[in-house]
Design a protein around this motif. Structure first.
Motif, PDB file in Angstrom:
ATOM      1  N   GLU A   6      45.433 104.386  86.086  1.00 37.51           N
ATOM      2  CA  GLU A   6      45.068 103.268  85.201  1.00 37.51           C
ATOM      3  C   GLU A   6      45.858 103.286  83.894  1.00 37.51           C
ATOM      4  O   GLU A   6      45.301 103.136  82.794  1.00 37.51           O
ATOM      5  N   LEU A   7      47.155 103.477  84.018  1.00 40.26           N
ATOM      6  CA  LEU A   7      48.048 103.425  82.856  1.00 40.26           C
ATOM      7  C   LEU A   7      48.266 101.969  82.442  1.00 40.26           C
ATOM      8  O   LEU A   7      47.970 101.052  83.210  1.00 40.26           O
TER       9      LEU A   7
ATOM     10  N   GLY B 123      57.541 105.375  97.850  1.00 34.95           N
ATOM     11  CA  GLY B 123      57.279 104.270  96.930  1.00 34.95           C
ATOM     12  C   GLY B 123      55.823 103.834  96.863  1.00 34.95           C
ATOM     13  O   GLY B 123      55.206 103.850  95.779  1.00 34.95           O
ATOM     14  N   PRO B 124      55.221 103.421  97.994  1.00 30.09           N
ATOM     15  CA  PRO B 124      53.817 102.987  97.936  1.00 30.09           C
ATOM     16  C   PRO B 124      52.863 104.077  97.466  1.00 30.09           C
ATOM     17  O   PRO B 124      51.863 103.797  96.791  1.00 30.09           O
ATOM     18  N   ILE B 125      53.171 105.344  97.812  1.00 29.22           N
ATOM     19  CA  ILE B 125      52.298 106.448  97.396  1.00 29.22           C
ATOM     20  C   ILE B 125      52.373 106.640  95.883  1.00 29.22           C
ATOM     21  O   ILE B 125      51.342 106.809  95.207  1.00 29.22           O
ATOM     22  N   VAL B 126      53.590 106.596  95.325  1.00 29.40           N
ATOM     23  CA  VAL B 126      53.766 106.773  93.879  1.00 29.40           C
ATOM     24  C   VAL B 126      53.044 105.673  93.109  1.00 29.40           C
ATOM     25  O   VAL B 126      52.334 105.938  92.125  1.00 29.40           O
ATOM     26  N   ILE B 127      53.213 104.413  93.555  1.00 29.57           N
ATOM     27  CA  ILE B 127      52.549 103.313  92.855  1.00 29.57           C
ATOM     28  C   ILE B 127      51.037 103.421  93.007  1.00 29.57           C
ATOM     29  O   ILE B 127      50.274 103.113  92.084  1.00 29.57           O
ATOM     30  N   GLY B 128      50.572 103.885  94.175  1.00 31.41           N
ATOM     31  CA  GLY B 128      49.140 104.114  94.359  1.00 31.41           C
ATOM     32  C   GLY B 128      48.615 105.143  93.371  1.00 31.41           C
ATOM     33  O   GLY B 128      47.531 104.980  92.786  1.00 31.41           O
TER      34      GLY B 128
ATOM     35  N   GLY C  11      36.604 100.717 101.795  1.00 35.19           N
ATOM     36  CA  GLY C  11      36.253 101.539 100.648  1.00 35.19           C
ATOM     37  C   GLY C  11      37.302 102.580 100.295  1.00 35.19           C
ATOM     38  O   GLY C  11      36.964 103.715  99.937  1.00 35.19           O
ATOM     39  N   MET C  12      38.573 102.194 100.367  1.00 26.99           N
ATOM     40  CA  MET C  12      39.654 103.146 100.089  1.00 26.99           C
ATOM     41  C   MET C  12      40.070 103.087  98.631  1.00 26.99           C
ATOM     42  O   MET C  12      40.016 102.035  97.993  1.00 26.99           O
ATOM     43  N   SER C  13      40.537 104.221  98.118  1.00 26.27           N
ATOM     44  CA  SER C  13      41.145 104.255  96.789  1.00 26.27           C
ATOM     45  C   SER C  13      42.590 103.762  96.882  1.00 26.27           C
ATOM     46  O   SER C  13      43.137 103.604  97.976  1.00 26.27           O
ATOM     47  N   ALA C  14      43.223 103.547  95.726  1.00 27.81           N
ATOM     48  CA  ALA C  14      44.619 103.101  95.713  1.00 27.81           C
ATOM     49  C   ALA C  14      45.535 104.146  96.350  1.00 27.81           C
ATOM     50  O   ALA C  14      46.494 103.800  97.048  1.00 27.81           O
ATOM     51  N   VAL C  15      45.236 105.423  96.115  1.00 27.48           N
ATOM     52  CA  VAL C  15      46.059 106.491  96.701  1.00 27.48           C
ATOM     53  C   VAL C  15      45.935 106.483  98.223  1.00 27.48           C
ATOM     54  O   VAL C  15      46.930 106.588  98.950  1.00 27.48           O
ATOM     55  N   GLN C  16      44.712 106.346  98.737  1.00 31.14           N
ATOM     56  CA  GLN C  16      44.506 106.300 100.191  1.00 31.14           C
ATOM     57  C   GLN C  16      45.190 105.083 100.801  1.00 31.14           C
ATOM     58  O   GLN C  16      45.794 105.173 101.878  1.00 31.14           O
ATOM     59  N   ALA C  17      45.113 103.948 100.127  1.00 30.39           N
ATOM     60  CA  ALA C  17      45.765 102.741 100.630  1.00 30.39           C
ATOM     61  C   ALA C  17      47.284 102.901 100.637  1.00 30.39           C
ATOM     62  O   ALA C  17      47.966 102.430 101.552  1.00 30.39           O
ATOM     63  N   GLY C  18      47.794 103.581  99.615  1.00 36.03           N
ATOM     64  CA  GLY C  18      49.230 103.836  99.575  1.00 36.03           C
ATOM     65  C   GLY C  18      49.674 104.720 100.723  1.00 36.03           C
ATOM     66  O   GLY C  18      50.727 104.497 101.337  1.00 36.03           O
ATOM     67  N   MET C  19      48.870 105.733 101.038  1.00 35.38           N
ATOM     68  CA  MET C  19      49.168 106.597 102.178  1.00 35.38           C
ATOM     69  C   MET C  19      49.133 105.801 103.482  1.00 35.38           C
ATOM     70  O   MET C  19      49.987 105.963 104.359  1.00 35.38           O
TER      71      MET C  19
END
Length: 453
Positions: free
Chosen positions: A406-407, A395-400, A54-62
């Motif tokens: 939702e651009l 990189g992964p954090i920025v893309i997260g 149940g992670m958000s994209a930002v959490q997954a990027g971290m």
């Protein structure tokens, strides 16, 4: 009785390609294959982990950046350690670390456990890369150096292909954990690595292990006629240099060191943003997970082609125009991915993006390996790689963050292309001193030894 001396750098530079070189590249490529696999599994498992935990994209990027943070510290510490205790020992330590702790990652039950295990695995992943590059570069003949280093490093992209294929074949039936269980394979091969990998020739000469150094030099060039009385020496720049960070800024290397660091930062930011998030980016553009994993496969197939062809071109021409051309192609490909196109065109653009981003990052390792003297090569590569890892973490954090906003999906790809522009500018200003005078003297000394009675 006069003692004969032989410059090992000159012998290696002029050596012909031998089975010894082929075996060295093979074993290093095998290690890099799983090193690349260990990193590429992020792109495969992140969508699955986001759903399960149940992670958000930002959490997954971290979470994806935990292994990259470990890689940063591993590149710094193990690069310097290898210049002090030898590359072979450090390579074996790093392989054991990344293989064991990636395997254990499959047993993680929550993001905290997973992140800690990935951080420790990252130490090994980051530490082994500079040493494999340095070891291959050290033994490679001068005319084939870039080709052999990039061929060895193509295993990194092959590992990405393996991860994409394993993800599409196994995760549906066995879950994301199977991706981590597969990573135990290199640990089983450590005894073979110990037996077949050579120790650093430069290290052996520096610590005065002359018998071992003579043995490996004879393997590199049987015609060198090394006898038990031959005293092996290094080129003056390699003998004098010390394995310290200060040496990276001495002898007018400050500007080059900083520019390499900037180029590594930007190229690795672009590489790991794509490697970690490409399946999710393509899903955001309307593709299924299965199709998105095939895009990850295309990315790494392009990377294999770009890596090997880039090395051949760099040996024939020069690093700078090859790297800048590759980055230009990558930038245009990433911008093109932001627009709706037929699927075959999308696959082509993804392959070109892989050829440029991964191929360019790998070619940079070879470029920096030739920039520094052999004695500080692992330190130089390690620190450039470590600084680059900060870009890999970002990189992964920025893309997260971008995915969380939702651009329109084209802005995600444009954001990945911007670091490529900055990296190309940094590479343009790098000035590598031509080392002509010393090799000429080395050739003269070598010829006098080989013709002596």
């Amino acid at each position: 009785m006069t003692v004969q001396t032989m410059n090992v750098n000159a012998v290696v530079d002029q050596a012909k390609f031998k089975p010894f070189h082929m075996k060295l590249v093979f074993w290093c490529l095998f290690i890099v294959l799983f090193d690349g696999y260990d990193l590429a599994i992020n792109g495969v498992v992140l969508p699955l982990l986001m759903k399960e935990w149940g992670m958000s994209a930002v959490q997954a990027g971290m979470l994806a950046s935990t292994a990259l943070a470990g890689m940063m510290f591993g590149a710094m510490s193990f690069g310097m350690l290898a210049d002090k205790i030898g590359r072979k020992k450090v390579i074996l330590i790093c392989v054991s670390l990344f293989s064991l702790f990636t395997f254990l990652g499959g047993f993680a039950s929550n993001p905290t456990e997973f992140g800690m295990l990935r951080f420790v695995a990252g130490l090994g992943i980051g530490g082994v890369l500079p040493n494999l590059v340095a070891l291959t570069s050290e033994y490679a003949p001068q005319r084939l150096r870039s080709t052999l280093v990039t061929t060895m490093f193509s295993g990194y992209a092959m590992g990405g292909i393996m991860a994409a294929l394993c993800g599409s074949w196994f995760t549906a039936d066995y879950g994301w954990q199977i991706m981590f269980y597969i990573a135990v394979i290199p640990l089983l091969f450590v005894p073979l690595f110990w037996k077949f990998l050579p120790e650093s020739l430069i290290y052996l000469v520096k610590v005065n292990k002359q018998d071992q150094a003579r043995y490996f030099l004879q393997k590199v060039e049987p015609a060198s006629q090394v006898s038990a009385d031959t005293q092996l020496v290094l080129s003056s720049t390699d003998q004098a240099s010390t394995a310290s960070v200060k040496a990276l800024f001495s002898e007018k290397r400050t500007a080059g060191t900083l520019l390499f660091w900037l180029a590594f930062f930007m190229c690795l930011l672009m590489l790991y943003a794509l490697g970690s998030w490409l399946p999710k980016l393509m899903m955001a553009a309307g593709y299924s997970l299965g199709s998105s994993l095939m895009f990850l496969l295309a990315l790494n197939i392009g990377a294999v082609i770009g890596t090997i062809s880039g090395g051949v071109l760099a040996d024939r021409f020069d690093f700078k125009p090859v790297l800048i051309s590759m980055l230009t192609v990558g930038i245009l490909s990433l911008v093109g991915l932001g627009f709706n196109s037929p699927q075959p065109v999308i696959y082509l653009l993804v392959s070109l993006a892989g050829a440029s981003s991964i191929g360019c990052s790998i070619l940079l390792y070879s470029y920096v390996a030739q920039y520094y003297p052999v004695a500080v090569r692992s330190t130089g590569i390690g620190w450039a790689s470590a600084v680059g890892r900060t870009g890999a973490i970002v990189g992964p954090i920025v893309i997260g963050l971008l995915l969380g906003m939702e651009l329109p999906h084209k802005w995600n790809f444009i954001a990945v292309a911007i670091p490529g522009i900055i990296g190309a500018i940094a590479i343009f200003f790098i000035q590598v001193k031509k080392k002509e005078a010393e090799p000429a003297a080395d050739r003269k000394a070598l010829n006098s030894v080989l013709t002596a009675d």
